[in-house]
Design a protein around this motif. Structure first.
Motif, PDB file in Angstrom:
ATOM      1  N   ALA A  34      33.210 -51.820 -55.617  1.00  0.00           N
ATOM      2  CA  ALA A  34      34.264 -52.747 -55.306  1.00  0.00           C
ATOM      3  C   ALA A  34      35.516 -52.853 -56.321  1.00  0.00           C
ATOM      4  O   ALA A  34      36.945 -53.389 -55.675  1.00  0.00           O
ATOM      5  N   ALA A  35      34.786 -53.299 -57.901  1.00  0.00           N
ATOM      6  CA  ALA A  35      35.697 -53.894 -58.340  1.00  0.00           C
ATOM      7  C   ALA A  35      36.710 -52.943 -58.935  1.00  0.00           C
ATOM      8  O   ALA A  35      37.671 -52.999 -59.243  1.00  0.00           O
ATOM      9  N   ALA A  36      36.092 -51.507 -58.924  1.00  0.00           N
ATOM     10  CA  ALA A  36      36.891 -50.151 -58.839  1.00  0.00           C
ATOM     11  C   ALA A  36      37.512 -49.912 -57.928  1.00  0.00           C
ATOM     12  O   ALA A  36      39.359 -49.645 -57.958  1.00  0.00           O
ATOM     13  N   ARG A  37      37.844 -50.799 -56.869  1.00  0.00           N
ATOM     14  CA  ARG A  37      39.091 -50.379 -55.792  1.00  0.00           C
ATOM     15  C   ARG A  37      40.167 -51.752 -55.987  1.00  0.00           C
ATOM     16  O   ARG A  37      40.998 -51.325 -55.427  1.00  0.00           O
ATOM     17  N   ILE A  38      39.408 -53.202 -56.072  1.00  0.00           N
ATOM     18  CA  ILE A  38      41.505 -53.786 -56.222  1.00  0.00           C
ATOM     19  C   ILE A  38      41.702 -53.572 -58.114  1.00  0.00           C
ATOM     20  O   ILE A  38      42.146 -53.638 -57.666  1.00  0.00           O
ATOM     21  N   THR A  39      40.701 -52.852 -58.678  1.00  0.00           N
ATOM     22  CA  THR A  39      41.599 -52.673 -60.264  1.00  0.00           C
ATOM     23  C   THR A  39      43.112 -51.168 -59.611  1.00  0.00           C
ATOM     24  O   THR A  39      43.741 -51.716 -59.898  1.00  0.00           O
ATOM     25  N   TRP A  40      42.279 -50.441 -58.844  1.00  0.00           N
ATOM     26  CA  TRP A  40      43.046 -49.628 -57.392  1.00  0.00           C
ATOM     27  C   TRP A  40      44.267 -50.280 -57.238  1.00  0.00           C
ATOM     28  O   TRP A  40      45.227 -50.369 -57.479  1.00  0.00           O
ATOM     29  N   ALA A  41      44.072 -51.844 -56.070  1.00  0.00           N
ATOM     30  CA  ALA A  41      45.416 -51.824 -54.978  1.00  0.00           C
ATOM     31  C   ALA A  41      45.789 -52.570 -56.661  1.00  0.00           C
ATOM     32  O   ALA A  41      47.187 -53.022 -56.173  1.00  0.00           O
ATOM     33  N   VAL A  42      45.524 -53.089 -58.088  1.00  0.00           N
ATOM     34  CA  VAL A  42      46.836 -54.285 -58.595  1.00  0.00           C
ATOM     35  C   VAL A  42      46.944 -53.010 -59.252  1.00  0.00           C
ATOM     36  O   VAL A  42      48.463 -53.559 -59.200  1.00  0.00           O
ATOM     37  N   ALA A  43      46.849 -51.587 -59.705  1.00  0.00           N
ATOM     38  CA  ALA A  43      47.721 -51.036 -60.081  1.00  0.00           C
ATOM     39  C   ALA A  43      49.367 -50.240 -59.464  1.00  0.00           C
ATOM     40  O   ALA A  43      50.228 -50.130 -59.596  1.00  0.00           O
ATOM     41  N   CYS A  44      48.363 -50.428 -58.249  1.00  0.00           N
ATOM     42  CA  CYS A  44      49.464 -49.787 -57.120  1.00  0.00           C
ATOM     43  C   CYS A  44      50.317 -50.685 -56.472  1.00  0.00           C
ATOM     44  O   CYS A  44      50.734 -50.517 -55.374  1.00  0.00           O
TER      45      CYS A  44
END
Length: 271
Positions: A34-44
């Protein structure tokens, strides 16, 4: 009683609390994903949706992801209780970015968009809008979130949005009237809880963070706690604390099946 537990088991603090810093959170697979997907959403700079039953660790995953962001390049706007109407959400955004909320919802919506865009364009910082307990959002609020993501004829958005809530959030978004929002979501994660081995590791991790390196919970006790909690970190915390208190009260040195059963009965009692 807390002091008695700490002294009896050689702890430096009471374990299983919510006060662990983000860098010391237990990274079981569910939380890490979940943390990784949140980080990806922020980056994009896109919309991400994190769902899970109560106590599965959604907020912990958010904390872990936010802790990994460069504070010089991001401005996090966390709204823990979004059930304040559209105006409440817009006001929180404007206030968090240093503005004075305008009168009238229409004017406030434009102002919120402008401060979000200005934060990215003028200060070089990506705003990260986090709406926790997002299953409480009604159709109007969810539509307002979607409308804020409209920018430059749909070619870009200057901020990221994370919606976190119970499984009903996922179902609500799938309703036909919210199809436009559903199509904009590029990151999704459904948190389900820990496995049995992860629960054992989680308990050890919290004990070590509280200064205890030797085993304190028997394997049978851990198994009982995991099954009763269904792998939900928050419920594991509550049962583990109750089991520690029961063990200290009984004058024992290890949390065994009897203590775990007593704790489970206490935590799951409905009367």
């Amino acid at each position: 009683m807390i002091d008695a537990v700490i002294d009896r088991f050689g702890l430096t603090r009471m374990p299983f609390g919510r006060d662990l810093p983000p860098g010391r959170l237990h990274r079981h697979a569910d939380c890490a994903e979940a943390a990784a997907r949140i980080t990806w959403a922020v980056a994009c700079r896109t919309i991400g949706v994190i769902t899970g039953e109560v106590g599965t660790g959604k907020t912990a995953a958010i904390r872990a992801a936010v802790a990994g962001l460069d504070p010089a390049g991001h401005n996090v706007i966390y709204i823990g209780n979004p059930a304040t109407g559209v105006r409440g959400i817009l006001t929180s955004i404007v206030t968090a970015l240093g503005g004075r909320p305008a009168h009238g919802t229409a004017a406030l919506a434009i102002q919120a968009w402008n401060v979000l865009a200005g934060e990215a364009a003028e200060r070089g910082r990506t705003p990260v809008l986090i709406l926790d307990e997002a299953h409480l959002l009604d159709h109007e609020q969810l539509e307002a979130v979607r409308m804020m993501t409209n920018h430059e004829m749909d070619s870009s958005t200057p901020f990221a949005t994370i919606l976190a809530g119970q499984p009903t959030l996922r179902h609500n978004i799938k309703l036909g009237v919210l199809a436009a929002l559903d199509q904009r979501i590029t990151v999704r994660c459904q948190m389900k809880g820990m496995t049995g081995d992860e629960t054992a590791s989680y308990i050890r991790h919290h004990l070590e963070a509280a200064g205890r390196t030797a085993d304190l919970f028997t394997d049978d006790a851990v198994t009982q706690i995991h099954q009763a909690a269904r792998g939900k970190p928050r419920t594991v915390n509550n049962i583990a604390v109750a089991a520690l208190i029961a063990t200290a009260g009984a004058g024992k040195n290890l949390v065994d099946q009897a203590a775990a059963r007593a704790a489970i009965a206490e935590i799951t009692a409905t009367d």
